[in-house]
Design an enzyme around this catalytic site. Structure first.
Site, PDB file in Angstrom:
ATOM      1  N   ASN A   1      -1.474 -15.550   1.574  1.00 49.83           N
ATOM      2  CA  ASN A   1      -2.515 -16.166   2.617  1.00 49.83           C
ATOM      3  C   ASN A   1      -3.763 -15.609   2.196  1.00 49.83           C
ATOM      4  OD1 ASN A   1      -1.048 -17.114   5.033  1.00 49.83           O
ATOM      5  ND2 ASN A   1      -0.163 -15.060   5.296  1.00 49.83           N
TER       6      ASN A   1
ATOM      7  N   ARG B   1     -11.881 -21.724   6.995  1.00 51.21           N
ATOM      8  CA  ARG B   1     -10.626 -21.515   7.837  1.00 51.21           C
ATOM      9  C   ARG B   1     -10.975 -20.889   8.896  1.00 51.21           C
ATOM     10  NH1 ARG B   1      -6.659 -16.991   4.823  1.00 51.21           N
ATOM     11  NH2 ARG B   1      -8.440 -15.895   4.949  1.00 51.21           N
TER      12      ARG B   1
ATOM     13  N   ILE C   1       0.787  -1.280   0.048  1.00 54.71           N
ATOM     14  CA  ILE C   1      -0.092  -0.151  -0.026  1.00 54.71           C
ATOM     15  C   ILE C   1       0.894   1.339  -0.029  1.00 54.71           C
ATOM     16  CG2 ILE C   1      -2.039   1.209   1.006  1.00 54.71           C
ATOM     17  CD1 ILE C   1      -2.585  -1.628   2.420  1.00 54.71           C
TER      18      ILE C   1
ATOM     19  N   SER D   1      11.773  -5.520   5.855  1.00 58.58           N
ATOM     20  CA  SER D   1      11.537  -6.698   6.377  1.00 58.58           C
ATOM     21  C   SER D   1      10.435  -7.635   5.451  1.00 58.58           C
ATOM     22  CB  SER D   1      10.952  -6.802   7.524  1.00 58.58           C
ATOM     23  OG  SER D   1       9.843  -6.116   7.674  1.00 58.58           O
TER      24      SER D   1
ATOM     25  N   TYR E   1      -2.479 -10.187  15.923  1.00 61.71           N
ATOM     26  CA  TYR E   1      -2.381  -9.126  14.696  1.00 61.71           C
ATOM     27  C   TYR E   1      -3.483  -8.041  15.105  1.00 61.71           C
ATOM     28  CZ  TYR E   1      -2.879  -6.656  10.256  1.00 61.71           C
ATOM     29  OH  TYR E   1      -3.521  -5.778   9.255  1.00 61.71           O
TER      30      TYR E   1
ATOM     31  N   SER F   1      -7.481  -1.540  10.304  1.00 61.37           N
ATOM     32  CA  SER F   1      -7.768  -2.754   9.636  1.00 61.37           C
ATOM     33  C   SER F   1      -9.463  -3.081   9.962  1.00 61.37           C
ATOM     34  CB  SER F   1      -7.083  -4.058   9.819  1.00 61.37           C
ATOM     35  OG  SER F   1      -7.789  -5.073   9.215  1.00 61.37           O
TER      36      SER F   1
ATOM     37  N   LYS G   1      -3.506  -3.960  16.373  1.00 57.36           N
ATOM     38  CA  LYS G   1      -4.221  -2.811  15.610  1.00 57.36           C
ATOM     39  C   LYS G   1      -5.141  -2.036  16.584  1.00 57.36           C
ATOM     40  CE  LYS G   1      -2.468  -2.957  11.601  1.00 57.36           C
ATOM     41  NZ  LYS G   1      -1.312  -2.337  11.045  1.00 57.36           N
TER      42      LYS G   1
ATOM     43  N   ASP H   1      14.513   0.562  11.178  1.00 55.80           N
ATOM     44  CA  ASP H   1      13.423   0.221  11.682  1.00 55.80           C
ATOM     45  C   ASP H   1      12.706   1.170  12.641  1.00 55.80           C
ATOM     46  OD1 ASP H   1      12.080  -1.495  13.918  1.00 55.80           O
ATOM     47  OD2 ASP H   1      12.812  -3.004  12.832  1.00 55.80           O
TER      48      ASP H   1
ATOM     49  N   PHE I   1       2.645   3.082   7.775  1.00 56.98           N
ATOM     50  CA  PHE I   1       2.110   1.609   7.336  1.00 56.98           C
ATOM     51  C   PHE I   1       2.848   0.637   7.804  1.00 56.98           C
ATOM     52  CE2 PHE I   1       1.538   4.504   3.371  1.00 56.98           C
ATOM     53  CZ  PHE I   1      -0.080   4.029   3.182  1.00 56.98           C
TER      54      PHE I   1
HETATM   55  P1  NAD Z   1       3.438  -4.700   3.432  1.00 56.85           P
HETATM   56  O1  NAD Z   1       4.209  -5.722   4.260  1.00 56.85           O
HETATM   57  O2  NAD Z   1       3.557  -4.761   1.902  1.00 56.85           O
HETATM   58  O3  NAD Z   1       4.038  -3.174   3.877  1.00 56.85           O
HETATM   59  C1  NAD Z   1       4.525  -3.050   5.202  1.00 56.85           C
HETATM   60  C2  NAD Z   1       5.786  -2.365   5.069  1.00 56.85           C
HETATM   61  O4  NAD Z   1       6.435  -2.331   6.216  1.00 56.85           O
HETATM   62  C3  NAD Z   1       6.958  -3.257   4.380  1.00 56.85           C
HETATM   63  O5  NAD Z   1       7.662  -2.504   3.268  1.00 56.85           O
HETATM   64  C4  NAD Z   1       7.946  -3.644   5.586  1.00 56.85           C
HETATM   65  O6  NAD Z   1       9.179  -3.915   4.987  1.00 56.85           O
HETATM   66  C5  NAD Z   1       7.843  -2.376   6.509  1.00 56.85           C
HETATM   67  N1  NAD Z   1       7.964  -2.725   7.858  1.00 56.85           N
HETATM   68  C6  NAD Z   1       7.605  -3.882   8.735  1.00 56.85           C
HETATM   69  N2  NAD Z   1       7.989  -3.589   9.946  1.00 56.85           N
HETATM   70  C7  NAD Z   1       8.763  -2.632   9.852  1.00 56.85           C
HETATM   71  C8  NAD Z   1       9.257  -1.788  10.972  1.00 56.85           C
HETATM   72  N3  NAD Z   1       9.528  -2.264  12.300  1.00 56.85           N
HETATM   73  N4  NAD Z   1      10.147  -0.946  10.512  1.00 56.85           N
HETATM   74  C9  NAD Z   1      10.392  -0.626   9.387  1.00 56.85           C
HETATM   75  N5  NAD Z   1       9.396  -0.887   8.373  1.00 56.85           N
HETATM   76  C10 NAD Z   1       8.901  -2.033   8.771  1.00 56.85           C
HETATM   77  O7  NAD Z   1       1.833  -4.397   3.749  1.00 56.85           O
HETATM   78  P2  NAD Z   1       0.721  -3.720   3.116  1.00 56.85           P
HETATM   79  O8  NAD Z   1      -0.084  -4.330   2.672  1.00 56.85           O
HETATM   80  O9  NAD Z   1       1.256  -2.730   2.382  1.00 56.85           O
HETATM   81  O10 NAD Z   1      -0.068  -3.057   4.675  1.00 56.85           O
HETATM   82  C11 NAD Z   1       0.396  -1.869   5.208  1.00 56.85           C
HETATM   83  C12 NAD Z   1      -0.146  -1.473   6.318  1.00 56.85           C
HETATM   84  O11 NAD Z   1      -1.495  -1.638   6.323  1.00 56.85           O
HETATM   85  C13 NAD Z   1       0.309  -2.580   7.600  1.00 56.85           C
HETATM   86  O12 NAD Z   1       0.193  -1.929   8.678  1.00 56.85           O
HETATM   87  C14 NAD Z   1      -0.915  -3.522   7.607  1.00 56.85           C
HETATM   88  O13 NAD Z   1      -1.209  -3.988   8.675  1.00 56.85           O
HETATM   89  C15 NAD Z   1      -2.173  -2.610   7.167  1.00 56.85           C
HETATM   90  N6  NAD Z   1      -3.266  -3.244   6.519  1.00 56.85           N
HETATM   91  C16 NAD Z   1      -3.012  -3.940   5.412  1.00 56.85           C
HETATM   92  C17 NAD Z   1      -4.207  -4.678   4.873  1.00 56.85           C
HETATM   93  C18 NAD Z   1      -3.897  -5.669   3.651  1.00 56.85           C
HETATM   94  O14 NAD Z   1      -4.635  -6.715   3.488  1.00 56.85           O
HETATM   95  N7  NAD Z   1      -2.855  -5.462   3.064  1.00 56.85           N
HETATM   96  C19 NAD Z   1      -5.462  -4.677   5.559  1.00 56.85           C
HETATM   97  C20 NAD Z   1      -5.606  -3.953   6.749  1.00 56.85           C
HETATM   98  C21 NAD Z   1      -4.442  -3.158   7.399  1.00 56.85           C
HETATM   99  N1  UFG Z   2      -9.897 -17.300   0.871  1.00 58.58           N
HETATM  100  C1  UFG Z   2     -10.006 -18.481   0.337  1.00 58.58           C
HETATM  101  N2  UFG Z   2      -9.009 -19.157  -0.070  1.00 58.58           N
HETATM  102  C2  UFG Z   2      -7.766 -18.583   0.129  1.00 58.58           C
HETATM  103  C3  UFG Z   2      -7.708 -17.341   0.630  1.00 58.58           C
HETATM  104  C4  UFG Z   2      -8.855 -16.791   0.987  1.00 58.58           C
HETATM  105  O1  UFG Z   2     -11.186 -19.108   0.104  1.00 58.58           O
HETATM  106  O2  UFG Z   2      -6.632 -19.153  -0.304  1.00 58.58           O
HETATM  107  C5  UFG Z   2     -11.323 -16.569   1.208  1.00 58.58           C
HETATM  108  C6  UFG Z   2     -11.263 -16.518   2.693  1.00 58.58           C
HETATM  109  O3  UFG Z   2     -11.952 -17.642   3.506  1.00 58.58           O
HETATM  110  C7  UFG Z   2     -12.188 -15.133   2.823  1.00 58.58           C
HETATM  111  C8  UFG Z   2     -11.738 -14.315   1.458  1.00 58.58           C
HETATM  112  O4  UFG Z   2     -11.118 -15.602   0.756  1.00 58.58           O
HETATM  113  O5  UFG Z   2     -13.621 -15.585   2.583  1.00 58.58           O
HETATM  114  C9  UFG Z   2     -10.962 -13.321   1.695  1.00 58.58           C
HETATM  115  O6  UFG Z   2      -9.749 -13.833   2.481  1.00 58.58           O
HETATM  116  P1  UFG Z   2      -8.345 -12.999   2.774  1.00 58.58           P
HETATM  117  O7  UFG Z   2      -7.316 -13.639   3.255  1.00 58.58           O
HETATM  118  O8  UFG Z   2      -7.864 -12.346   1.179  1.00 58.58           O
HETATM  119  O9  UFG Z   2      -8.674 -11.738   3.539  1.00 58.58           O
HETATM  120  P2  UFG Z   2      -9.541 -11.572   4.802  1.00 58.58           P
HETATM  121  O10 UFG Z   2     -10.683 -10.728   4.802  1.00 58.58           O
HETATM  122  O11 UFG Z   2      -9.593 -12.952   5.744  1.00 58.58           O
HETATM  123  O12 UFG Z   2      -8.338 -10.823   5.801  1.00 58.58           O
HETATM  124  C10 UFG Z   2      -7.970  -9.722   5.233  1.00 58.58           C
HETATM  125  C11 UFG Z   2      -6.449  -9.546   5.849  1.00 58.58           C
HETATM  126  C12 UFG Z   2      -6.373  -9.311   7.261  1.00 58.58           C
HETATM  127  C13 UFG Z   2      -7.185  -8.418   7.930  1.00 58.58           C
HETATM  128  C14 UFG Z   2      -8.777  -8.645   7.566  1.00 58.58           C
HETATM  129  C15 UFG Z   2      -9.608  -7.824   8.117  1.00 58.58           C
HETATM  130  O13 UFG Z   2      -5.657 -10.428   5.230  1.00 58.58           O
HETATM  131  O14 UFG Z   2      -5.132  -9.055   7.514  1.00 58.58           O
HETATM  132  O15 UFG Z   2      -8.798  -8.661   5.951  1.00 58.58           O
HETATM  133  O16 UFG Z   2      -9.221  -6.361   7.476  1.00 58.58           O
HETATM  134  F1  UFG Z   2      -7.207  -8.461   9.180  1.00 58.58           F
END
Ligand code: NAD
Ligand code: UFG
Length: 343
Positions: free
Chosen positions: A199, A293, A14, A36, A150, A126, A154, A60, A82
């Site tokens: 995942n 799941r 993001i 990381s 996790y 989230s 948040k 970090d 982020f």
């Molecule tokens: P991402 O893992 O691609 O990006 C996170 C970045 O933070 C990475 O580049 C990682 O190297 C860096 N990072 C992690 N720990 C660090 C630290 N201690 N110091 C410096 N850098 C660090 O994940 P993303 O999907 O871009 O998500 C960004 C944020 O949004 C996260 O906080 C995540 O929890 C939140 N979020 C993501 C989702 C999703 O599904 N992608 C949904 C809801 C919330």
């Molecule tokens: N799913 C499958 N097969 C897979 C992966 C996912 O059937 O291999 C299904 C899940 O059961 C769910 C849907 O697809 O019904 C979406 O699953 P995701 O894992 O893509 O997303 P989630 O909604 O479970 O979780 C996401 C983020 C979490 C966050 C949550 C709520 O991964 O970090 O949204 O914001 F906590």
């Protein structure tokens, strides 16, 4: 003079897309990332798309001395935070690592902001904080809960930021509760690059379509949803990035602290997503229906009214763009940013 934004985790999925939107809007950007869960190549791609040099610091958010230096060397106006670890299953196995990174890391960051006199913060929360939502669509006022470290990290950060604001009302904080980010920049140069077996649904489907995985396991077909599979609010990452820009602008009005959903308001099932991806890619997605799941909820989609009325933001891109853009990124980069990464 243009404002400078510190973007922690700016090399991630993001973060990279948001950096592009910030450049487009005329902001200066300083990225702090420890790589990381990302690669410096992601930032080179941001430079390639934007034609701008990315100022990046490798390190970090838990490194207080480094943060002090970053705030001393750059005149930071606001922070988009982020940086964090995000794998739910891993957080159950490694709770200390998750709390240290996500909670202590945010405390260290806020302490450095306080010392530097920076008070405007956009935080990546989230929809997971709604647990199994009490009602649908999900409004910001619903009760919050967490079922894993996790999610709890948040929630803890949301609560600690509320305390920080309560003690000092000059802080302005947007707690952005993302629903399910998918898609990629339309150039196909940046996108989501999971390190291991994905995942999340969308990257998994994309890897099946490109032939890297044999089939998708659909987790549960007996949910109380129209077709029995889980329903989620998928949001294009470019829309999500725009939401951050709007939140940043909104902070200028000194609004205090507020939790805001960033979603489209529409729910799609797993089978809807498979069909849409097949259409966008022209590939068949093989799948098997398997057990639910653990920890998954049946349905979760946003009431997106608050973001519309308060930030003037609405998601604009639909399912076709989400799938087409994910597919383009996957085809151009079958192994993500690491061109040598053969599993
Ligand atoms: P991402 O893992 O691609 O990006 C996170 C970045 O933070 C990475 O580049 C990682 O190297 C860096 N990072 C992690 N720990 C660090 C630290 N201690 N110091 C410096 N850098 C660090 O994940 P993303 O999907 O871009 O998500 C960004 C944020 O949004 C996260 O906080 C995540 O929890 C939140 N979020 C993501 C989702 C999703 O599904 N992608 C949904 C809801 C919330
Ligand atoms: N799913 C499958 N097969 C897979 C992966 C996912 O059937 O291999 C299904 C899940 O059961 C769910 C849907 O697809 O019904 C979406 O699953 P995701 O894992 O893509 O997303 P989630 O909604 O479970 O979780 C996401 C983020 C979490 C966050 C949550 C709520 O991964 O970090 O949204 O914001 F906590």
């Amino acid at each position: 003079m243009s404002q400078t934004i510190l973007v922690t985790g700016g090399a991630g999925y993001i973060g990279t897309h948001t950096c592009l939107k910030l450049f487009e809007a005329g902001y200066e950007v300083v990225v702090l990332d420890n790589f990381s869960n990302s690669s410096p190549e992601a930032l080179r791609r941001v430079e390639q798309i934007s034609g701008r040099a990315v100022v990046s610091v490798e390190g970090d958010i838990n490194d207080a001395a480094l943060l002090e230096r970053v705030f001393a060397e750059h005149t930071i106006d606001a922070v988009i935070h982020f940086a964090g670890l995000k794998a739910v299953g891993e957080s159950v196995q490694q709770p200390l690592r998750y709390y240290h990174n996500n909670v202590t890391g945010t405390l260290t960051l806020c302490s450095a902001m306080k010392r530097a006199g920076v008070r405007d913060l956009v935080f990546s929360s989230s929809a997971t904080v709604y647990g199994d939502p009490a009602s649908l669509p999900v409004r910001e006022g619903l009760p919050t809960s967490a079922t894993n470290p996790y999610g709890r990290s948040k929630l803890m950060v949301e609560e600690l930021l509320a305390d920080v604001h309560k003690a000092d009302a000059t802080w302005n904080v947007a707690l952005l509760r993302y629903f399910n980010p998918v898609g990629a920049h339309p150039s196909g140069l940046i996108g989501e690059d999971p390190r291991d077996v994905p995942n999340n649904l969308m990257p998994y489907i994309a890897q099946v379509a490109v032939g890297r995985r044999s089939h998708l396991s659909v987790f549960g077909a007996d949910y109380p949803t129209p077709d029995g599979t889980g329903v989620r609010d998928y949001i294009h990452v470019m829309d999500l990035a725009s939401g951050h820009l709007k939140a940043l602008q909104w902070l200028q009005s000194k609004p205090g602290i507020k939790a805001i959903n960033l979603g489209t308001g529409k729910g799609y099932s797993v089978l809807d997503m498979i069909k849409a991806f097949e259409k966008a890619s022209g590939k068949r997605i093989a799948y098997q229906l398997v057990e639910r799941r653990p920890g998954d909820v049946a349905s979760c989609y946003a009431d997106a009214q608050l973001a519309a009325s308060m930030l003037g933001w609405r998601a604009e891109l639909g399912l076709d763009a989400m799938c087409t853009d994910s597919w383009r990124w996957q085809v151009y980069n079958p192994n993500g940013y690491d061109t040598d990464n053969e599993e």
